[in-house]
Design a protein around this motif. Structure first.
Motif, PDB file in Angstrom:
ATOM      1  N   GLU A  60       0.829  -1.215   0.000  1.00  0.00           N
ATOM      2  CA  GLU A  60       0.000   0.000   0.000  1.00  0.00           C
ATOM      3  C   GLU A  60       0.862   1.262   0.000  1.00  0.00           C
ATOM      4  O   GLU A  60       0.548   2.238  -0.682  1.00  0.00           O
ATOM      5  CB  GLU A  60      -0.916  -0.009   1.219  1.00  0.00           C
ATOM      6  N   GLN A  61       1.969   1.210   0.749  1.00  0.00           N
ATOM      7  CA  GLN A  61       2.844   2.378   0.850  1.00  0.00           C
ATOM      8  C   GLN A  61       3.730   2.552  -0.375  1.00  0.00           C
ATOM      9  O   GLN A  61       4.190   3.642  -0.684  1.00  0.00           O
ATOM     10  CB  GLN A  61       3.711   2.260   2.119  1.00  0.00           C
ATOM     11  N   GLY A  62       3.964   1.466  -1.109  1.00  0.00           N
ATOM     12  CA  GLY A  62       4.764   1.532  -2.328  1.00  0.00           C
ATOM     13  C   GLY A  62       6.188   1.046  -2.180  1.00  0.00           C
ATOM     14  O   GLY A  62       6.918   0.935  -3.168  1.00  0.00           O
ATOM     15  N   GLY A  63       6.594   0.743  -0.954  1.00  0.00           N
ATOM     16  CA  GLY A  63       7.967   0.305  -0.721  1.00  0.00           C
ATOM     17  C   GLY A  63       8.289  -1.026  -1.361  1.00  0.00           C
ATOM     18  O   GLY A  63       9.396  -1.250  -1.865  1.00  0.00           O
ATOM     19  N   LEU A  64       7.307  -1.922  -1.385  1.00  0.00           N
ATOM     20  CA  LEU A  64       7.548  -3.249  -1.953  1.00  0.00           C
ATOM     21  C   LEU A  64       7.740  -3.181  -3.464  1.00  0.00           C
ATOM     22  O   LEU A  64       8.506  -3.971  -4.040  1.00  0.00           O
ATOM     23  CB  LEU A  64       6.389  -4.180  -1.607  1.00  0.00           C
ATOM     24  N   SER A  65       7.070  -2.238  -4.113  1.00  0.00           N
ATOM     25  CA  SER A  65       7.251  -2.062  -5.560  1.00  0.00           C
ATOM     26  C   SER A  65       8.671  -1.617  -5.881  1.00  0.00           C
ATOM     27  O   SER A  65       9.274  -2.066  -6.860  1.00  0.00           O
ATOM     28  CB  SER A  65       6.246  -1.036  -6.087  1.00  0.00           C
ATOM     29  N   GLN A  66       9.214  -0.736  -5.045  1.00  0.00           N
ATOM     30  CA  GLN A  66      10.594  -0.294  -5.240  1.00  0.00           C
ATOM     31  C   GLN A  66      11.567  -1.450  -5.036  1.00  0.00           C
ATOM     32  O   GLN A  66      12.537  -1.606  -5.792  1.00  0.00           O
ATOM     33  CB  GLN A  66      10.919   0.840  -4.270  1.00  0.00           C
ATOM     34  N   MET A  67      11.313  -2.273  -4.029  1.00  0.00           N
ATOM     35  CA  MET A  67      12.172  -3.435  -3.788  1.00  0.00           C
ATOM     36  C   MET A  67      12.137  -4.383  -4.974  1.00  0.00           C
ATOM     37  O   MET A  67      13.179  -4.910  -5.387  1.00  0.00           O
ATOM     38  CB  MET A  67      11.737  -4.156  -2.510  1.00  0.00           C
ATOM     39  N   LEU A  68      10.938  -4.615  -5.522  1.00  0.00           N
ATOM     40  CA  LEU A  68      10.805  -5.489  -6.681  1.00  0.00           C
ATOM     41  C   LEU A  68      11.615  -4.958  -7.856  1.00  0.00           C
ATOM     42  O   LEU A  68      12.300  -5.724  -8.558  1.00  0.00           O
ATOM     43  CB  LEU A  68       9.335  -5.616  -7.081  1.00  0.00           C
ATOM     44  N   LEU A  69      11.588  -3.656  -8.064  1.00  0.00           N
ATOM     45  CA  LEU A  69      12.332  -3.039  -9.160  1.00  0.00           C
ATOM     46  C   LEU A  69      13.828  -3.248  -9.004  1.00  0.00           C
ATOM     47  O   LEU A  69      14.510  -3.712  -9.932  1.00  0.00           O
ATOM     48  CB  LEU A  69      12.004  -1.545  -9.232  1.00  0.00           C
ATOM     49  N   TRP A  70      14.354  -2.910  -7.828  1.00  0.00           N
ATOM     50  CA  TRP A  70      15.805  -2.976  -7.624  1.00  0.00           C
ATOM     51  C   TRP A  70      16.318  -4.416  -7.573  1.00  0.00           C
ATOM     52  O   TRP A  70      17.400  -4.721  -8.079  1.00  0.00           O
ATOM     53  CB  TRP A  70      16.194  -2.216  -6.360  1.00  0.00           C
ATOM     54  N   PHE A  71      15.543  -5.298  -6.975  1.00  0.00           N
ATOM     55  CA  PHE A  71      15.971  -6.693  -6.937  1.00  0.00           C
ATOM     56  C   PHE A  71      15.894  -7.335  -8.322  1.00  0.00           C
ATOM     57  O   PHE A  71      16.707  -8.201  -8.657  1.00  0.00           O
ATOM     58  CB  PHE A  71      15.141  -7.498  -5.934  1.00  0.00           C
ATOM     59  N   SER A  72      14.950  -6.914  -9.119  1.00  0.00           N
ATOM     60  CA  SER A  72      14.868  -7.415 -10.504  1.00  0.00           C
ATOM     61  C   SER A  72      16.091  -6.972 -11.290  1.00  0.00           C
ATOM     62  O   SER A  72      16.641  -7.736 -12.101  1.00  0.00           O
ATOM     63  CB  SER A  72      13.596  -6.900 -11.178  1.00  0.00           C
ATOM     64  N   LEU A  73      16.529  -5.746 -11.063  1.00  0.00           N
ATOM     65  CA  LEU A  73      17.731  -5.252 -11.729  1.00  0.00           C
ATOM     66  C   LEU A  73      18.956  -6.057 -11.299  1.00  0.00           C
ATOM     67  O   LEU A  73      19.802  -6.422 -12.130  1.00  0.00           O
ATOM     68  CB  LEU A  73      17.937  -3.771 -11.398  1.00  0.00           C
ATOM     69  N   ALA A  74      19.033  -6.368 -10.019  1.00  0.00           N
ATOM     70  CA  ALA A  74      20.150  -7.182  -9.523  1.00  0.00           C
ATOM     71  C   ALA A  74      20.121  -8.579 -10.147  1.00  0.00           C
ATOM     72  O   ALA A  74      21.174  -9.158 -10.438  1.00  0.00           O
ATOM     73  CB  ALA A  74      20.088  -7.285  -8.001  1.00  0.00           C
ATOM     74  N   GLU A  75      18.914  -9.104 -10.368  1.00  0.00           N
ATOM     75  CA  GLU A  75      18.781 -10.430 -10.969  1.00  0.00           C
ATOM     76  C   GLU A  75      19.310 -10.455 -12.402  1.00  0.00           C
ATOM     77  O   GLU A  75      19.839 -11.476 -12.857  1.00  0.00           O
ATOM     78  CB  GLU A  75      17.316 -10.857 -10.965  1.00  0.00           C
ATOM     79  N   VAL A  76      19.171  -9.353 -13.116  1.00  0.00           N
ATOM     80  CA  VAL A  76      19.686  -9.285 -14.486  1.00  0.00           C
ATOM     81  C   VAL A  76      21.194  -9.484 -14.487  1.00  0.00           C
ATOM     82  O   VAL A  76      21.748 -10.270 -15.272  1.00  0.00           O
ATOM     83  CB  VAL A  76      19.316  -7.939 -15.144  1.00  0.00           C
ATOM     84  N   PHE A  77      21.889  -8.766 -13.592  1.00  0.00           N
ATOM     85  CA  PHE A  77      23.346  -8.893 -13.523  1.00  0.00           C
ATOM     86  C   PHE A  77      23.745 -10.290 -13.041  1.00  0.00           C
ATOM     87  O   PHE A  77      24.743 -10.858 -13.504  1.00  0.00           O
ATOM     88  CB  PHE A  77      23.923  -7.824 -12.586  1.00  0.00           C
ATOM     89  N   ASP A  78      22.968 -10.845 -12.120  1.00  0.00           N
ATOM     90  CA  ASP A  78      23.254 -12.188 -11.643  1.00  0.00           C
ATOM     91  C   ASP A  78      23.084 -13.204 -12.767  1.00  0.00           C
ATOM     92  O   ASP A  78      23.880 -14.139 -12.904  1.00  0.00           O
ATOM     93  CB  ASP A  78      22.324 -12.539 -10.478  1.00  0.00           C
ATOM     94  N   LEU A  79      22.063 -13.017 -13.597  1.00  0.00           N
ATOM     95  CA  LEU A  79      21.825 -13.941 -14.702  1.00  0.00           C
ATOM     96  C   LEU A  79      22.974 -13.905 -15.703  1.00  0.00           C
ATOM     97  O   LEU A  79      23.376 -14.942 -16.240  1.00  0.00           O
ATOM     98  CB  LEU A  79      20.509 -13.582 -15.402  1.00  0.00           C
TER      99      LEU A  79
END
Length: 216
Positions: free
Chosen positions: A130-149
């Motif tokens: 509801e606050q929007g913090g989880l959406s930001q986490m999803l964005l940044w962790f997805s970016l980290a996953e790209v480099f990990d892949l």
């Protein structure tokens, strides 16, 4: 499908295949140990952890190998890929368990965002959505996953990178012998496996009891 991953020729296609493979394998990778070289195992040899089944030959010789791969994922998925997933999920669960319990033990990071006052770890998910913090986490962790892949693809192509190795030991392994490093790897993978069970258990118990730690 899976066999083509063994010797990828197109990095883009390989990344797509690995992403699909990760979704299919999921948490099952947590139970297929691996690390470096492979040893030949007799097909008649029985598993240490599951003595009524044969030992999976592709996991022999790896740190933490107890022959636990009842679905034989290691027969058709690169074992280094499985170890990468196992370490990743285990490390996340170690941090997740600690963070989950810390919230319900009263620990807070100040200043507390609006809407997060007095909530439990179970309630924090919906509040963060509801606050929007989880959406930001999803964005940044997805970016980290790209480099990990990218790192995983290079590893499967023979870069020499060990599964889960990001060079972030903080100098802790400096000066350690090969035997001592193997011992530390065994300790990590053991704690990773325990943490995956522990986090699943603590979330289930917290939801069922709706009570504070220790959720009884």
């Amino acid at each position: 499908f899976f066999l083509t991953i063994q010797s990828p020729s197109n990095p883009t296609n390989t990344m797509m295949k690995l992403a699909a493979l990760a979704a299919l394998a999921g948490s099952a990778a947590a139970f297929a140990p691996s690390t470096g070289g492979r040893a030949v195992t007799s097909l008649s040899e029985k598993s240490v952890s599951l003595p009524f089944l044969e030992t999976p030959p592709n996991t022999a010789g790896y740190v933490g190998d107890v022959g636990f791969d009842p679905f034989r994922f290691s027969d058709f998925i690169p074992v280094d890929f499985l170890r990468e997933a196992e370490l990743k999920h285990g490390r996340i669960c170690m941090m997740a368990w600690l963070g989950f319990v810390a919230v319900d033990c009263g620990f807070r990071v100040y200043p507390i965002p609006e809407g997060f006052e007095g909530i439990t770890a179970v309630q924090a998910h919906d509040a963060a959505v509801e606050q929007g913090g989880l959406s930001q986490m999803l964005l940044w962790f997805s970016l980290a996953e790209v480099f990990d892949l990218i790192a995983v693809v290079q590893m499967l192509e023979g870069s020499g990178r060990a599964p889960g190795d990001f060079g972030l030991d903080g100098g802790f392994l400096k000066g350690k012998s090969a035997a001592e490093i193997e011992t530390m790897k065994l300790k990590e993978i053991t704690h990773c496996r325990l943490a995956m069970f522990a986090f699943s258990g603590v979330v289930t118990q917290a939801v069922l009891t709706q009570g504070p730690f220790p959720y009884v």
